[in-house]
Design an enzyme around this catalytic site. Structure first.
Site, PDB file in Angstrom:
ATOM      1  N   ARG A   1       0.834  -1.221   0.000  1.00 41.65           N
ATOM      2  CA  ARG A   1       0.000   0.000   0.000  1.00 41.65           C
ATOM      3  C   ARG A   1       0.867   1.270   0.000  1.00 41.65           C
ATOM      4  NH1 ARG A   1      -2.145  -3.782  -0.940  1.00 41.65           N
ATOM      5  NH2 ARG A   1      -3.812  -4.845   0.137  1.00 41.65           N
TER       6      ARG A   1
ATOM      7  N   SER B   1     -10.449  -2.266   4.351  1.00 38.72           N
ATOM      8  CA  SER B   1      -9.585  -2.295   5.532  1.00 38.72           C
ATOM      9  C   SER B   1      -9.160  -0.879   5.901  1.00 38.72           C
ATOM     10  CB  SER B   1      -8.330  -3.127   5.247  1.00 38.72           C
ATOM     11  OG  SER B   1      -8.708  -4.472   5.095  1.00 38.72           O
TER      12      SER B   1
ATOM     13  N   GLU C   1      -4.820   2.883   6.545  1.00 48.25           N
ATOM     14  CA  GLU C   1      -4.694   2.678   5.097  1.00 48.25           C
ATOM     15  C   GLU C   1      -5.587   3.698   4.380  1.00 48.25           C
ATOM     16  OE1 GLU C   1      -4.988  -1.432   3.819  1.00 48.25           O
ATOM     17  OE2 GLU C   1      -6.024  -0.807   1.985  1.00 48.25           O
TER      18      GLU C   1
HETATM   19  C1  LIG Z   1     -15.538  -3.354   0.350  1.00 49.43           C
HETATM   20  C2  LIG Z   1     -14.132  -2.881   0.072  1.00 49.43           C
HETATM   21  C3  LIG Z   1     -13.124  -3.803  -0.108  1.00 49.43           C
HETATM   22  C4  LIG Z   1     -11.814  -3.373  -0.371  1.00 49.43           C
HETATM   23  N1  LIG Z   1     -10.852  -4.328  -0.554  1.00 49.43           N
HETATM   24  C5  LIG Z   1      -9.597  -3.934  -0.851  1.00 49.43           C
HETATM   25  C6  LIG Z   1      -8.564  -4.889  -1.084  1.00 49.43           C
HETATM   26  O1  LIG Z   1      -8.777  -6.095  -1.047  1.00 49.43           O
HETATM   27  N2  LIG Z   1      -7.334  -4.452  -1.352  1.00 49.43           N
HETATM   28  C7  LIG Z   1      -7.036  -3.126  -1.424  1.00 49.43           C
HETATM   29  O2  LIG Z   1      -5.882  -2.788  -1.696  1.00 49.43           O
HETATM   30  N3  LIG Z   1      -7.989  -2.192  -1.208  1.00 49.43           N
HETATM   31  C8  LIG Z   1      -9.255  -2.554  -0.929  1.00 49.43           C
HETATM   32  N4  LIG Z   1     -10.213  -1.604  -0.701  1.00 49.43           N
HETATM   33  C9  LIG Z   1      -9.843  -0.175  -0.679  1.00 49.43           C
HETATM   34  C10 LIG Z   1      -9.974   0.547  -2.029  1.00 49.43           C
HETATM   35  O3  LIG Z   1     -10.933  -0.081  -2.868  1.00 49.43           O
HETATM   36  C11 LIG Z   1      -8.634   0.621  -2.758  1.00 49.43           C
HETATM   37  O4  LIG Z   1      -7.689   1.334  -1.990  1.00 49.43           O
HETATM   38  C12 LIG Z   1      -8.764   1.278  -4.125  1.00 49.43           C
HETATM   39  O5  LIG Z   1      -7.554   1.148  -4.819  1.00 49.43           O
HETATM   40  C13 LIG Z   1      -9.145   2.760  -4.055  1.00 49.43           C
HETATM   41  O6  LIG Z   1      -9.515   3.180  -5.362  1.00 49.43           O
HETATM   42  P1  LIG Z   1     -10.477   4.422  -5.563  1.00 49.43           P
HETATM   43  O7  LIG Z   1     -10.609   4.695  -7.004  1.00 49.43           O
HETATM   44  O8  LIG Z   1     -11.746   4.216  -4.828  1.00 49.43           O
HETATM   45  O9  LIG Z   1      -9.613   5.554  -4.869  1.00 49.43           O
HETATM   46  P2  LIG Z   1     -10.134   6.765  -3.963  1.00 49.43           P
HETATM   47  O10 LIG Z   1     -10.699   6.250  -2.694  1.00 49.43           O
HETATM   48  O11 LIG Z   1     -10.988   7.649  -4.790  1.00 49.43           O
HETATM   49  O12 LIG Z   1      -8.750   7.474  -3.630  1.00 49.43           O
HETATM   50  C14 LIG Z   1      -7.833   6.852  -2.745  1.00 49.43           C
HETATM   51  C15 LIG Z   1      -6.519   7.631  -2.779  1.00 49.43           C
HETATM   52  O13 LIG Z   1      -5.939   7.491  -4.070  1.00 49.43           O
HETATM   53  C16 LIG Z   1      -5.755   8.779  -4.665  1.00 49.43           C
HETATM   54  N5  LIG Z   1      -6.078   8.685  -6.084  1.00 49.43           N
HETATM   55  C17 LIG Z   1      -7.233   8.232  -6.637  1.00 49.43           C
HETATM   56  N6  LIG Z   1      -7.152   8.288  -7.974  1.00 49.43           N
HETATM   57  C18 LIG Z   1      -5.919   8.796  -8.258  1.00 49.43           C
HETATM   58  C19 LIG Z   1      -5.233   9.087  -9.471  1.00 49.43           C
HETATM   59  N7  LIG Z   1      -5.816   8.903 -10.666  1.00 49.43           N
HETATM   60  N8  LIG Z   1      -3.971   9.564  -9.399  1.00 49.43           N
HETATM   61  C20 LIG Z   1      -3.368   9.774  -8.203  1.00 49.43           C
HETATM   62  N9  LIG Z   1      -3.984   9.527  -7.016  1.00 49.43           N
HETATM   63  C21 LIG Z   1      -5.239   9.042  -7.059  1.00 49.43           C
HETATM   64  C22 LIG Z   1      -6.733   9.708  -3.959  1.00 49.43           C
HETATM   65  O14 LIG Z   1      -6.291  11.034  -4.023  1.00 49.43           O
HETATM   66  C23 LIG Z   1      -6.734   9.118  -2.554  1.00 49.43           C
HETATM   67  O15 LIG Z   1      -5.628   9.602  -1.831  1.00 49.43           O
HETATM   68  C24 LIG Z   1     -11.527  -1.994  -0.449  1.00 49.43           C
HETATM   69  C25 LIG Z   1     -12.557  -1.065  -0.279  1.00 49.43           C
HETATM   70  C26 LIG Z   1     -13.849  -1.485  -0.024  1.00 49.43           C
HETATM   71  C27 LIG Z   1     -14.949  -0.476   0.127  1.00 49.43           C
END
Ligand SMILES: Cc1cc2nc3c(=O)[nH]c(=O)nc-3n(C[C@H](O)[C@H](O)[C@H](O)COP(=O)(O)OP(=O)(O)OC[C@H]3O[C@@H](n4cnc5c(N)ncnc54)[C@H](O)[C@@H]3O)c2cc1C
Length: 322
Positions: free
Chosen positions: A181, A244, A314
């Site tokens: 991460r 998480s 995280e």
């Molecule tokens: C039910 C559930 C299960 C999950 N399981 C997992 C798992 O198994 N493994 C895991 O790793 N995560 C998991 N996550 C967490 C999450 O889905 C991940 O961290 C995912 O990668 C976030 O993507 P997002 O587009 O929603 O990012 P956002 O939540 O929109 O952003 C997260 C961060 O990334 C940055 N960001 C977003 N897009 C960009 C971009 N284009 N360029 C630069 N920075 C950017 C944002 O500024 C922010 O700081 C889970 C979440 C949920 C709700």
């Protein structure tokens, strides 16, 4: 100032994206909680995003998000502009394929699950884990998202980025230091640190090229099915959450530590440590961001006191408290 006033004041009238003012961020985050963004912008495409950035006043704070599945926005909201890429920068294509495997290109706003299914349908293996991540490709690149033993950067060949000035670049994967991460551009420039109140980022991901091995549609489909079934049994997917909340400390599990403090079911206001998975905090209905953050702090304090371990978040927290 209204976004459309901003548009005319700064000569942005030619932009094709969608702009909104004072927009509740709970609509854009999986926790369904938190305050409003002063402005949000949803670019029409990459060219439009570049033009938007290059025309913004230099002091306008910009925060880029995908699906908001790893994000808590405090109740007082976010100053500046939040750019929402989900479902906007959506391009997905097969760039190259031979008997050994292939390369796909996916833009940052694409939902990870779509990339996983696309790879499977082209008989490419290695992207199945993305089906379990409810975020975008951009979010997965920023977080080095991963599950069941695979992380995003293991399959990245190179990425496409955009600067605050709207300049596009391509960078090879070895330009980044990546870990659990954790993603940072080498040369000491941090791509993303915990940032408060929407301070401007330097550079964001707008797309990536993913190197995959040759596989079969059936095997990948089966793997995706198994992975999703495991999630349904282990995660509280019926209530809003952000996955998480804490990183696993080296050699241990955050869920185990939280459970050992008997915190399953612990609640403040509408936020509760999930009785199903101790590293998830769920919104039971009307949680404020302050409720969620208070649960985060209470969990941290309890684990520190009982186990002597400092849990690290995280999830990303932005904005100001009310
Ligand atoms: C039910 C559930 C299960 C999950 N399981 C997992 C798992 O198994 N493994 C895991 O790793 N995560 C998991 N996550 C967490 C999450 O889905 C991940 O961290 C995912 O990668 C976030 O993507 P997002 O587009 O929603 O990012 P956002 O939540 O929109 O952003 C997260 C961060 O990334 C940055 N960001 C977003 N897009 C960009 C971009 N284009 N360029 C630069 N920075 C950017 C944002 O500024 C922010 O700081 C889970 C979440 C949920 C709700």
């Amino acid at each position: 100032m209204d976004m459309w006033d901003v548009k005319s004041a700064y000569g942005l009238a030619a932009l094709r994206g969608e702009a909104r003012v004072n927009e509740p961020m709970k609509k854009y985050t999986s926790w369904r909680a938190g305050g409003a963004a002063e402005r949000i912008y949803m670019p029409a495409d990459l060219t439009d995003f570049a033009r938007f950035l290059s025309s913004l006043p230099p002091d306008e704070p910009v925060y880029v998000i995908g699906l908001g599945s790893n994000l808590l926005v405090r109740d007082g909201g976010v100053r500046g502009t939040v750019v929402v890429l989900h479902a906007r920068l959506n391009e997905l294509r097969l760039v190259q394929q031979d008997k050994n495997g292939g390369l796909i290109y996916a833009q940052a706003g694409l939902a990870c699950a779509k990339a996983a299914r696309f790879a499977a349908s082209h008989e490419l293996a290695g992207a199945e884990f993305l089906a379990g991540i409810p975020g975008t490709i951009g979010g997965a690149l920023a977080m080095n998202a991963g599950c069941y033993g695979t992380e995003t950067w293991e399959i990245v060949e190179r990425v496409q980025t955009i600067s605050r000035a709207g300049q596009l670049r391509e960078r090879p994967s070895d330009a980044y230091e990546t870990g659990y991460r954790h993603v940072a551009l080498k040369l000491g420039m941090q791509i993303e640190e915990s940032r408060f109140d929407g301070l401007p980022d330097e550079e964001w991901f707008v797309g990536g090229w993913f190197r995959l091995l040759s596989g079969t549609h059936d095997a990948s489909r089966q793997k995706i099915k198994e992975l999703l079934a495991r999630r349904i049994t282990s995660q509280p997917l019926n209530l809003p959450n952000a996955g998480s909340v804490f990183r696993n400390p080296p050699g241990d599990s955050a869920a185990r530590l939280i459970e050992s403090c008997r915190l399953k079911g612990f609640r403040i206001g509408g936020a509760m440590v999930s009785p199903k998975h101790a590293n998830f905090i769920v919104n039971t209905g009307a949680a404020t961001a302050a409720d969620i953050e208070a649960v985060i702090m209470a969990v941290k304090n309890a684990v520190k006191q009982k186990a002597g371990i400092e849990l690290e978040q995280e999830v990303r927290i932005i904005g100001v408290a009310r």
